[in-house]
Structures are given as C-alpha cells and as structure tokens.
Write a protein that holds these residues in place. Structure first.
Motif, PDB file in Angstrom:
ATOM      1  N   TYR A 137       0.823  -1.219   0.000  1.00 27.23           N
ATOM      2  CA  TYR A 137       0.000   0.000   0.000  1.00 27.23           C
ATOM      3  C   TYR A 137       0.850   1.260   0.000  1.00 27.23           C
ATOM      4  O   TYR A 137       0.496   2.265  -0.637  1.00 27.23           O
ATOM      5  CB  TYR A 137      -0.965  -0.013   1.194  1.00 27.23           C
ATOM      6  CG  TYR A 137      -2.279  -0.651   0.852  1.00 27.23           C
ATOM      7  CD1 TYR A 137      -3.281   0.072   0.209  1.00 27.23           C
ATOM      8  CD2 TYR A 137      -2.510  -1.986   1.121  1.00 27.23           C
ATOM      9  CE1 TYR A 137      -4.483  -0.517  -0.135  1.00 27.23           C
ATOM     10  CE2 TYR A 137      -3.703  -2.597   0.775  1.00 27.23           C
ATOM     11  CZ  TYR A 137      -4.693  -1.849   0.149  1.00 27.23           C
ATOM     12  OH  TYR A 137      -5.881  -2.443  -0.207  1.00 27.23           O
ATOM     13  N   THR A 138       1.973   1.250   0.718  1.00 26.56           N
ATOM     14  CA  THR A 138       2.836   2.432   0.726  1.00 26.56           C
ATOM     15  C   THR A 138       3.351   2.720  -0.676  1.00 26.56           C
ATOM     16  O   THR A 138       3.298   3.865  -1.153  1.00 26.56           O
ATOM     17  CB  THR A 138       4.025   2.215   1.688  1.00 26.56           C
ATOM     18  OG1 THR A 138       3.523   1.919   2.978  1.00 26.56           O
ATOM     19  CG2 THR A 138       4.886   3.458   1.762  1.00 26.56           C
ATOM     20  N   THR A 139       3.843   1.694  -1.352  1.00 29.39           N
ATOM     21  CA  THR A 139       4.350   1.875  -2.720  1.00 29.39           C
ATOM     22  C   THR A 139       3.241   2.360  -3.650  1.00 29.39           C
ATOM     23  O   THR A 139       3.445   3.282  -4.461  1.00 29.39           O
ATOM     24  CB  THR A 139       4.917   0.542  -3.251  1.00 29.39           C
ATOM     25  OG1 THR A 139       5.910   0.077  -2.343  1.00 29.39           O
ATOM     26  CG2 THR A 139       5.541   0.709  -4.623  1.00 29.39           C
ATOM     27  N   ALA A 140       2.051   1.744  -3.515  1.00 30.60           N
ATOM     28  CA  ALA A 140       0.934   2.117  -4.400  1.00 30.60           C
ATOM     29  C   ALA A 140       0.528   3.576  -4.182  1.00 30.60           C
ATOM     30  O   ALA A 140       0.361   4.336  -5.146  1.00 30.60           O
ATOM     31  CB  ALA A 140      -0.253   1.186  -4.148  1.00 30.60           C
ATOM     32  N   MET A 141       0.391   3.985  -2.923  1.00 33.60           N
ATOM     33  CA  MET A 141      -0.076   5.350  -2.645  1.00 33.60           C
ATOM     34  C   MET A 141       0.983   6.392  -3.021  1.00 33.60           C
ATOM     35  O   MET A 141       0.658   7.475  -3.490  1.00 33.60           O
ATOM     36  CB  MET A 141      -0.456   5.479  -1.172  1.00 33.60           C
ATOM     37  CG  MET A 141      -1.708   4.696  -0.815  1.00 33.60           C
ATOM     38  SD  MET A 141      -2.345   5.046   0.823  1.00 33.60           S
ATOM     39  CE  MET A 141      -1.052   4.395   1.861  1.00 33.60           C
ATOM     40  N   VAL A 142       2.241   6.061  -2.810  1.00 36.22           N
ATOM     41  CA  VAL A 142       3.309   7.017  -3.120  1.00 36.22           C
ATOM     42  C   VAL A 142       3.484   7.164  -4.635  1.00 36.22           C
ATOM     43  O   VAL A 142       3.669   8.264  -5.149  1.00 36.22           O
ATOM     44  CB  VAL A 142       4.632   6.561  -2.456  1.00 36.22           C
ATOM     45  CG1 VAL A 142       5.807   7.375  -2.982  1.00 36.22           C
ATOM     46  CG2 VAL A 142       4.535   6.700  -0.941  1.00 36.22           C
ATOM     47  N   ALA A 143       3.412   6.047  -5.381  1.00 36.85           N
ATOM     48  CA  ALA A 143       3.722   6.083  -6.813  1.00 36.85           C
ATOM     49  C   ALA A 143       2.521   6.364  -7.707  1.00 36.85           C
ATOM     50  O   ALA A 143       2.697   6.826  -8.845  1.00 36.85           O
ATOM     51  CB  ALA A 143       4.359   4.751  -7.220  1.00 36.85           C
ATOM     52  N   SER A 144       1.300   6.080  -7.223  1.00 40.02           N
ATOM     53  CA  SER A 144       0.116   6.259  -8.070  1.00 40.02           C
ATOM     54  C   SER A 144      -0.058   7.728  -8.469  1.00 40.02           C
ATOM     55  O   SER A 144       0.073   8.634  -7.646  1.00 40.02           O
ATOM     56  CB  SER A 144      -1.133   5.770  -7.326  1.00 40.02           C
ATOM     57  OG  SER A 144      -2.285   6.094  -8.069  1.00 40.02           O
ATOM     58  N   GLU A 145      -0.393   7.952  -9.741  1.00 37.72           N
ATOM     59  CA  GLU A 145      -0.566   9.328 -10.210  1.00 37.72           C
ATOM     60  C   GLU A 145      -1.996   9.813 -10.024  1.00 37.72           C
ATOM     61  O   GLU A 145      -2.248  11.009  -9.893  1.00 37.72           O
ATOM     62  CB  GLU A 145      -0.155   9.415 -11.681  1.00 37.72           C
ATOM     63  CG  GLU A 145       1.340   9.157 -11.858  1.00 37.72           C
ATOM     64  CD  GLU A 145       1.750   8.978 -13.305  1.00 37.72           C
ATOM     65  OE1 GLU A 145       0.860   8.976 -14.173  1.00 37.72           O
ATOM     66  OE2 GLU A 145       2.962   8.827 -13.549  1.00 37.72           O
ATOM     67  N   SER A 146      -2.959   8.900 -10.043  1.00 36.79           N
ATOM     68  CA  SER A 146      -4.357   9.262  -9.801  1.00 36.79           C
ATOM     69  C   SER A 146      -5.124   7.996  -9.459  1.00 36.79           C
ATOM     70  O   SER A 146      -4.790   6.917  -9.949  1.00 36.79           O
ATOM     71  CB  SER A 146      -4.970   9.917 -11.047  1.00 36.79           C
ATOM     72  OG  SER A 146      -5.010   8.982 -12.103  1.00 36.79           O
ATOM     73  N   THR A 147      -6.132   8.133  -8.633  1.00 32.48           N
ATOM     74  CA  THR A 147      -6.945   6.971  -8.263  1.00 32.48           C
ATOM     75  C   THR A 147      -8.353   7.434  -7.941  1.00 32.48           C
ATOM     76  O   THR A 147      -8.577   8.626  -7.667  1.00 32.48           O
ATOM     77  CB  THR A 147      -6.313   6.225  -7.071  1.00 32.48           C
ATOM     78  OG1 THR A 147      -7.077   5.065  -6.789  1.00 32.48           O
ATOM     79  CG2 THR A 147      -6.243   7.094  -5.819  1.00 32.48           C
ATOM     80  N   ILE A 148      -9.296   6.517  -7.982  1.00 37.63           N
ATOM     81  CA  ILE A 148     -10.694   6.905  -7.742  1.00 37.63           C
ATOM     82  C   ILE A 148     -10.887   7.315  -6.295  1.00 37.63           C
ATOM     83  O   ILE A 148     -11.490   8.334  -5.974  1.00 37.63           O
ATOM     84  CB  ILE A 148     -11.627   5.724  -8.102  1.00 37.63           C
ATOM     85  CG1 ILE A 148     -11.532   5.434  -9.599  1.00 37.63           C
ATOM     86  CG2 ILE A 148     -13.066   6.043  -7.719  1.00 37.63           C
ATOM     87  CD1 ILE A 148     -12.275   4.184 -10.032  1.00 37.63           C
TER      88      ILE A 148
END
Length: 355
Positions: free
Chosen positions: A90-101
């Motif tokens: 989750y840390t990697t996903a939240m830090v690297a994601s550019e946009s999310t719903i």
C-alpha cells in the motif's frame, strides 16, 4: 601436481561464479538488457499461466525467507506476514500512483515508494517487536495474527486513504511500460525477481551462517541459556523481527508495480497460510528448503489448475478440492517428515520435530 592444482583452482573459480551473488547480478543485468533491446519474446501460450504463478512464487520466496529467519532460525512465531506485506504494497501504491478513484495518490517516483514501503514495514516490525517479543511464544503468535487482521480491517474501512474495496489504481508498471509485449514482460519480470530473490537469499544465508546465526539458534533452543552466556537476547530478537519485516515489506512493494493497482484481496491471510505451509513442507531453518517448499506449493496450484479442465465437477466445487489436496500434502509431510522434506532434525532439535 600441477594438474591437481589446476583442477582445484577451476573448482574454486566455478564455485565463485555460480555463487548466488554473481548469478543474481547476471539475471538482473540480462533482464534489463532484454528490456532495453526491445526484443519481442515468444513462447507457447500455455506457459503464460505457469510463468505468472512463478512470479507469485518468487514474491512469496522473499516473504518465506523473512519468516524463516524469525521462526526457523530464532523461534519467534509470527502469524502476521500479510501485515508487513500489506504495508509495503500500500505504501508503494499510494506514493507512486498518479491518480486513483479513492484513496491517496502522491505521484512520486517509484523508487521513493519502494524505499518508503520497506522502511515503514521495518518501523511496524520495530513497534510490534518492541511491545510483544517478551511475551510467551503462543501469546506472540496471537498478537502478530491480531495485529495483521486489525490492519486488514483498517485498510478496508478507511476509504479516503486506502481506497476501500476498490483499492489504489493507476500505479506505474515500469517493466510493463518498457516491454514490447506481455510475454516479454513476464520473462523479464521473472529474471529480475529471480535476481532479487537470490540476493536476498545470499544476505540471509550469510547472516545465518555467521556467529550471529549461531546465537539465533541458541536463542531458539534455550533462551535462558543464551542469556546466561551474556548474549543480549531481547536485542537479537528485535533485530531479527525487523529484518524479517523488511523482507516481507520488500515482497509487498512488488505487488502494485506488477499489477498496476493494489486492493485488499492481494493481502489476505491466505498469503500467510501459503508461506507457512511452504516453510513447513520444505524444512524450517534451512533457507534453500523453505524456497523449495514454496516452489512445491506453487507447483501444486499450477497442476491443479490444469487438472480442473479434466474434472467432472464445476469450478465452484473444484476450488475447495484444491485446498484439500494442498492440506493433504501438508499432513503427509508433517506426519512422515515433521522436520520438512529437506529439514535437518539434528539442527532443529525439538522444534518442528516429532520426538
């Protein structure tokens, strides 16, 4: 004499070349070279499912190395690997994601997310270890399991941070974006992950083969005796818990970068059950054996997936039958080889053995 000396030199040279570190570096360099060359790789379609499961197996290999360091070598029962796996993911996903719903998307570089994922997993290991490692083994097992399950509920419940059931979307996939096609992506992913797993294995094996590892095994065999010899047992246990958490967190960081998203279904207790079975089947306290155990479990999942095509029952009935088959294998190993297929009962003593 000269012939003998040349033979010994060649043997030593071969051992050095085939040792885990040069092989792991070679795999990673070869994978990156294939990616850079933009070469389209082809192989039969039926191999795609096998290679996809192999990616999962290599990821779980990192987790089981951390678990084996804690449980097999030191005797610290941990039923919460999915907690550290989830923190890394989750840390990697939240830090690297550019946009999310829904949820947090910071859009920072991928390496920042990976480093933060591992660091936060270590912080979680530090916190749980510092507050729980003085407990008796059975209480420690309950605390680690409860901590992991609480974290899962938190992830599901706080939608504006973790995205709830939808999860975190639009996570960059470096290999997918650079590969020519999906088959190339799978092969390069396997090469790079294989290299990372070998590097982790080399580090853990170096640690457990050193005098430090002998202290860990002394703690596992008799904690009070180790303490009476002047060993700082609480400090050893805490650092081992942190090292193991770091490996589990590192494995978690791979999940969103491979899938392009992160959701609660990737970090359930089923992952913890799988790595525990893999460790017990292979043989606890043996770093190669636990990776082999994971290979056996992943292989069973692959074989049963193909068997489903020839089964007279539907997928809904066959799915629990697969679990029954894996459970039967575990029962047979525990009954006939309680130390695991490649485990050494003399090294394990009375832990994980039936005496």
């Amino acid at each position: 004499m000269s012939y003998l000396s040349d033979t010994v030199d060649q043997s030593e040279w071969l051992q050095r070349v085939l040792s885990p570190v040069p092989v792991s570096v070679g795999l990673i360099v070869f994978g990156v070279a294939l990616l850079s060359a933009q070469v389209g790789i082809g192989y039969p379609n039926f191999m795609i499912a096998a290679l996809d499961l192999a990616v999962l197996g290599l990821t779980y290999g990192l987790v089981v190395l951390g678990l084996n360091l804690q449980v097999g070598h030191t005797g610290l029962i941990n039923f919460g690997p999915h907690l550290y796996y989830a923190i890394g993911a989750y840390t990697t996903a939240m830090v690297a994601s550019e946009s999310t719903i829904a949820g947090v998307a910071l859009g920072l570089p991928v390496p920042v997310g990976v480093v933060l994922g591992v660091v936060l997993s270590m912080v979680a290991g530090l916190f749980i270890g510092a507050t729980s490692l003085q407990l008796r083994t059975d209480y420690l097992a309950i605390v680690t399991l409860a901590s992991a399950e609480i974290m899962v509920r938190v992830i599901n419940g706080i939608q504006f941070v973790f995205g709830g059931q939808t999860g975190i979307l639009n996570v960059p996939q470096p290999i997918h974006e650079a590969a020519v096609n999906y088959k190339s992506e799978l092969l390069v992913t396997l090469l790079i992950l294989g290299g990372v797993l070998l590097l982790a294995y080399a580090a853990v094996d170096r640690l457990t083969s050193s005098p430090y590892g002998r202290v860990l095994r002394a703690i596992r065999a008799d904690e009070e005796a180790a303490q009476s010899l002047g060993k700082a047992v609480p400090r050893y246990k805490l650092w081992v818990f942190i090292y193991g958490s770091a490996l589990m967190g590192l494995a978690g960081t791979i999940v969103p970068l491979y899938n392009g998203s992160m959701a609660p279904t990737f970090t359930t207790i089923q992952m913890t059950v799988t790595v525990w079975i893999g460790m017990l089947v292979g043989g606890a306290a043996n770093n190669r054996a636990v990776i082999g155990g994971i290979g056996i479990i992943i292989g069973l999942r692959l074989v049963t997936r193909y068997l489903q095509q020839y089964s007279p029952v539907g997928g809904g009935v066959f799915a629990p039958l697969r679990l029954v088959l894996i459970g039967a294998v575990l029962w047979a190993v525990i009954y006939y080889r309680p130390q695991g297929i490649w485990g050494d009962p003399d090294k394990l003593g009375e832990v994980f053995t039936r005496k």
